[in-house]
Design a protein around this motif. Structure first.
Motif, mmCIF file in Angstrom:
data_model
loop_
_atom_site.group_PDB
_atom_site.id
_atom_site.type_symbol
_atom_site.label_atom_id
_atom_site.label_comp_id
_atom_site.label_asym_id
_atom_site.label_seq_id
_atom_site.Cartn_x
_atom_site.Cartn_y
_atom_site.Cartn_z
ATOM 1 N N TRP A 194 -7.539 11.320 12.146
ATOM 2 C CA TRP A 194 -8.441 12.169 11.356
ATOM 3 C C TRP A 194 -8.316 11.854 9.871
ATOM 4 C CZ3 TRP A 194 -7.281 16.246 7.821
ATOM 5 C CH2 TRP A 194 -8.411 16.933 7.356
ATOM 6 N N ILE A 195 -7.089 11.645 9.397
ATOM 7 C CA ILE A 195 -6.881 11.310 7.984
ATOM 8 C C ILE A 195 -7.579 9.998 7.651
ATOM 9 C CG2 ILE A 195 -5.134 10.629 6.280
ATOM 10 C CD1 ILE A 195 -3.221 12.617 7.647
ATOM 11 N N GLU A 196 -7.427 9.001 8.513
ATOM 12 C CA GLU A 196 -8.052 7.695 8.268
ATOM 13 C C GLU A 196 -9.574 7.796 8.293
ATOM 14 O OE1 GLU A 196 -4.566 4.657 9.831
ATOM 15 O OE2 GLU A 196 -6.279 5.087 11.136
ATOM 16 N N SER A 197 -10.125 8.528 9.247
ATOM 17 C CA SER A 197 -11.585 8.637 9.331
ATOM 18 C C SER A 197 -12.154 9.461 8.185
ATOM 19 C CB SER A 197 -11.991 9.258 10.671
ATOM 20 O OG SER A 197 -11.536 10.598 10.761
ATOM 21 N N SER A 198 -11.372 10.395 7.664
ATOM 22 C CA SER A 198 -11.843 11.263 6.585
ATOM 23 C C SER A 198 -11.736 10.614 5.227
ATOM 24 C CB SER A 198 -11.065 12.577 6.574
ATOM 25 O OG SER A 198 -11.232 13.278 7.786
ATOM 26 N N THR A 199 -10.865 9.624 5.102
ATOM 27 C CA THR A 199 -10.667 8.958 3.812
ATOM 28 C C THR A 199 -11.169 7.512 3.801
ATOM 29 O OG1 THR A 199 -8.439 8.205 4.444
ATOM 30 C CG2 THR A 199 -8.606 10.346 3.364
ATOM 31 N N ASP A 200 -11.512 6.994 4.981
ATOM 32 C CA ASP A 200 -11.923 5.585 5.126
ATOM 33 C C ASP A 200 -10.845 4.633 4.622
ATOM 34 O OD1 ASP A 200 -15.298 6.457 4.256
ATOM 35 O OD2 ASP A 200 -14.440 6.111 6.246
ATOM 36 N N VAL A 201 -9.596 5.087 4.747
ATOM 37 C CA VAL A 201 -8.462 4.254 4.344
ATOM 38 C C VAL A 201 -7.489 4.170 5.501
ATOM 39 C CG1 VAL A 201 -6.500 4.031 2.770
ATOM 40 C CG2 VAL A 201 -8.681 4.895 1.919
ATOM 41 N N VAL A 202 -7.057 2.965 5.839
ATOM 42 C CA VAL A 202 -6.057 2.791 6.886
ATOM 43 C C VAL A 202 -4.693 3.075 6.281
ATOM 44 C CG1 VAL A 202 -4.976 1.175 8.479
ATOM 45 C CG2 VAL A 202 -7.442 1.085 8.089
ATOM 46 N N THR A 203 -3.953 4.003 6.884
ATOM 47 C CA THR A 203 -2.635 4.363 6.371
ATOM 48 C C THR A 203 -1.579 3.462 6.971
ATOM 49 O OG1 THR A 203 -2.503 6.026 8.117
ATOM 50 C CG2 THR A 203 -3.203 6.777 5.952
ATOM 51 N N SER A 255 0.794 -1.221 0.000
ATOM 52 C CA SER A 255 0.000 0.000 0.000
ATOM 53 C C SER A 255 0.828 1.274 0.000
ATOM 54 C CB SER A 255 -0.929 0.019 1.218
ATOM 55 O OG SER A 255 -1.774 -1.110 1.200
ATOM 56 N N CYS A 256 2.094 1.207 0.318
ATOM 57 C CA CYS A 256 2.908 2.420 0.370
ATOM 58 C C CYS A 256 4.233 2.210 -0.355
ATOM 59 C CB CYS A 256 3.134 2.859 1.813
ATOM 60 S SG CYS A 256 4.143 1.724 2.800
ATOM 61 N N ASP A 257 4.941 3.291 -0.552
ATOM 62 C CA ASP A 257 6.161 3.264 -1.356
ATOM 63 C C ASP A 257 7.337 2.704 -0.555
ATOM 64 O OD1 ASP A 257 8.059 3.928 -3.446
ATOM 65 O OD2 ASP A 257 8.667 5.591 -2.150
ATOM 66 N N VAL A 258 7.890 1.600 -1.026
ATOM 67 C CA VAL A 258 9.070 1.015 -0.394
ATOM 68 C C VAL A 258 10.231 0.955 -1.383
ATOM 69 C CG1 VAL A 258 7.752 -0.360 1.252
ATOM 70 C CG2 VAL A 258 8.318 -1.331 -0.971
ATOM 71 N N SER A 259 10.107 1.703 -2.472
ATOM 72 C CA SER A 259 11.094 1.594 -3.546
ATOM 73 C C SER A 259 12.391 2.326 -3.258
ATOM 74 C CB SER A 259 10.503 2.152 -4.850
ATOM 75 O OG SER A 259 10.176 3.523 -4.693
ATOM 76 N N MET A 260 12.338 3.369 -2.425
ATOM 77 C CA MET A 260 13.526 4.203 -2.244
ATOM 78 C C MET A 260 14.186 3.891 -0.915
ATOM 79 S SD MET A 260 15.310 6.259 -3.908
ATOM 80 C CE MET A 260 16.938 6.661 -3.315
ATOM 81 N N LEU A 285 -7.896 13.684 -4.972
ATOM 82 C CA LEU A 285 -7.512 13.729 -6.374
ATOM 83 C C LEU A 285 -8.584 13.081 -7.248
ATOM 84 C CD1 LEU A 285 -3.753 12.681 -6.043
ATOM 85 C CD2 LEU A 285 -4.773 14.962 -5.823
ATOM 86 N N THR A 286 -8.670 13.526 -8.498
ATOM 87 C CA THR A 286 -9.633 12.940 -9.429
ATOM 88 C C THR A 286 -9.074 11.679 -10.084
ATOM 89 O OG1 THR A 286 -8.810 14.343 -11.235
ATOM 90 C CG2 THR A 286 -10.694 15.157 -9.961
ATOM 91 N N ASP A 287 -7.752 11.560 -10.158
ATOM 92 C CA ASP A 287 -7.112 10.431 -10.830
ATOM 93 C C ASP A 287 -6.049 9.828 -9.917
ATOM 94 O OD1 ASP A 287 -8.380 11.018 -13.480
ATOM 95 O OD2 ASP A 287 -7.154 12.825 -13.275
ATOM 96 N N TYR A 288 -5.596 8.644 -10.272
ATOM 97 C CA TYR A 288 -4.446 8.071 -9.590
ATOM 98 C C TYR A 288 -3.718 7.128 -10.530
ATOM 99 C CZ TYR A 288 -7.077 3.733 -8.819
ATOM 100 O OH TYR A 288 -7.788 2.581 -8.986
ATOM 101 N N GLN A 289 -2.447 6.964 -10.236
ATOM 102 C CA GLN A 289 -1.584 6.073 -11.005
ATOM 103 C C GLN A 289 -1.201 4.890 -10.124
ATOM 104 O OE1 GLN A 289 0.099 5.930 -13.966
ATOM 105 N NE2 GLN A 289 -0.437 7.851 -14.996
ATOM 106 N N ASP A 290 -1.314 3.681 -10.659
ATOM 107 C CA ASP A 290 -0.958 2.499 -9.870
ATOM 108 C C ASP A 290 0.496 2.539 -9.417
ATOM 109 O OD1 ASP A 290 -3.471 1.391 -9.977
ATOM 110 O OD2 ASP A 290 -3.073 0.285 -11.824
ATOM 111 N N VAL A 320 -0.778 10.700 0.823
ATOM 112 C CA VAL A 320 -0.900 9.852 2.015
ATOM 113 C C VAL A 320 -1.764 8.615 1.784
ATOM 114 C CG1 VAL A 320 -0.394 11.660 3.692
ATOM 115 C CG2 VAL A 320 -2.754 11.338 2.900
ATOM 116 N N THR A 321 -2.603 8.626 0.753
ATOM 117 C CA THR A 321 -3.286 7.428 0.266
ATOM 118 C C THR A 321 -3.244 7.528 -1.258
ATOM 119 O OG1 THR A 321 -5.568 8.211 -0.051
ATOM 120 C CG2 THR A 321 -4.891 7.657 2.206
ATOM 121 N N LYS A 322 -3.778 6.509 -1.953
ATOM 122 C CA LYS A 322 -3.632 6.511 -3.409
ATOM 123 C C LYS A 322 -4.349 7.683 -4.072
ATOM 124 C CE LYS A 322 -7.498 3.468 -4.668
ATOM 125 N NZ LYS A 322 -7.859 2.217 -5.350
ATOM 126 N N ASN A 323 -5.356 8.264 -3.427
ATOM 127 C CA ASN A 323 -6.033 9.394 -4.056
ATOM 128 C C ASN A 323 -6.304 10.565 -3.109
ATOM 129 O OD1 ASN A 323 -7.887 7.866 -2.655
ATOM 130 N ND2 ASN A 323 -9.552 8.181 -4.112
#
Length: 267
Positions: A257-266, A24-29, A132-137, A70-73
């Protein structure tokens, strides 16, 4: 046997959460970056810029502020920078820009923003969520530290600069500055003493190897790579930077607050 079975289930849950966080998050760098200006690099892909075109008569100006995915969108930005932009204008004119590949940017429109509840009531220096309106995988959000994460000595500030007349990323190693020293510095500077310009939850840090005096803009990120991937520690506020103690919002306190506002667990 019951206890042993429960232990196995718990262990599986922990492993599942760990795998989910990796996906779910960036581990590339994970490699160390050279301090200073690092150009239009694909490193730190979750580091972005929010750009708004503001028309004034026959002319227009471009307003810029830093943003962190902080989340995909959803990304966060400084609340005061966008609070007074009319909603219809923000939706029409705002773009979030990220660098997906070296020297190649990607932009998304926005659906709108939500200010943190403490804005105006407690402080202007807080965050806002931008959808955001769009997202990139391939564009993954920044990772969040686990409970009791220890930054040790691997603490950095990352953001954007236009000192060479184009936007490029910067990175500097930081070290924590004690609250008492930080308060003393800002009191001595007389820097916006009114309570509404004082953040509610923050800490300070200064650049170890940059002895210049400078001003850093809103939206820089305080990050650490103690465990390998970059994790989100603090959100930067406009003010003294480089060798001076810089203020960063304690981003962990905003996570619920971020999690409750986006319904996404960070993660």
């Amino acid at each position: 046997m019951i206890l042993f079975h429960y232990y196995l289930i718990s262990k599986k849950k922990v492993l599942a959460c760990h795998i989910a966080s990796q996906l779910s998050c960036d581990v590339s760098m994970k490699s160390k970056l050279q301090e200073g200006n690092i150009g239009e690099t694909k490193a730190l892909p979750w580091l972005g810029v929010l750009r708004v075109h503001i028309h004034e008569g026959d002319s227009f100006k471009v307003a810029l502020t830093g943003t962190i995915l902080v989340t995909k969108n959803y990304c966060i930005t400084n609340a005061e920078d966008i609070a007074n932009i009319p909603s219809f204008l923000f939706k029409r004119e705002a773009k979030a820009m990220f660098i997906l590949n070296d020297n190649a940017t990607w932009s998304s429109g926005v659906k709108g923003f939500v200010l943190h509840p403490e804005y105006e009531y407690a402080t202007y220096n807080t965050i806002a969520l931008v959808e955001l309106t769009d997202y990139q995988d391939q564009l993954k959000p920044i990772c969040w530290p686990e409970y009791s994460y220890n930054t040790k000595n691997n603490l950095y500030v990352v953001g954007y600069t236009d000192e060479h007349r184009f936007l490029e990323k910067i990175i500097y190693k930081l070290e924590y500055v004690g609250q008492s020293l930080c308060h003393e510095f800002y009191n001595r500077m007389g820097f916006r003493k009114d309570p509404l310009h004082t953040p509610t939850r923050y800490f300070c840090a200064s650049a170890k190897n940059n002895k210049k005096n400078c001003v850093w803009d809103n939206g820089m990120a305080l990050v650490s790579n103690t465990s390998g991937p970059w994790v989100f520690v603090g959100f930067g506020l406009k003010g003294p930077g480089c060798a001076a103690p810089s203020r960063f919002l304690d981003i962990s306190s905003y996570k619920p607050w971020i999690e409750s506002s986006t319904d996404v667990v960070t993660y």
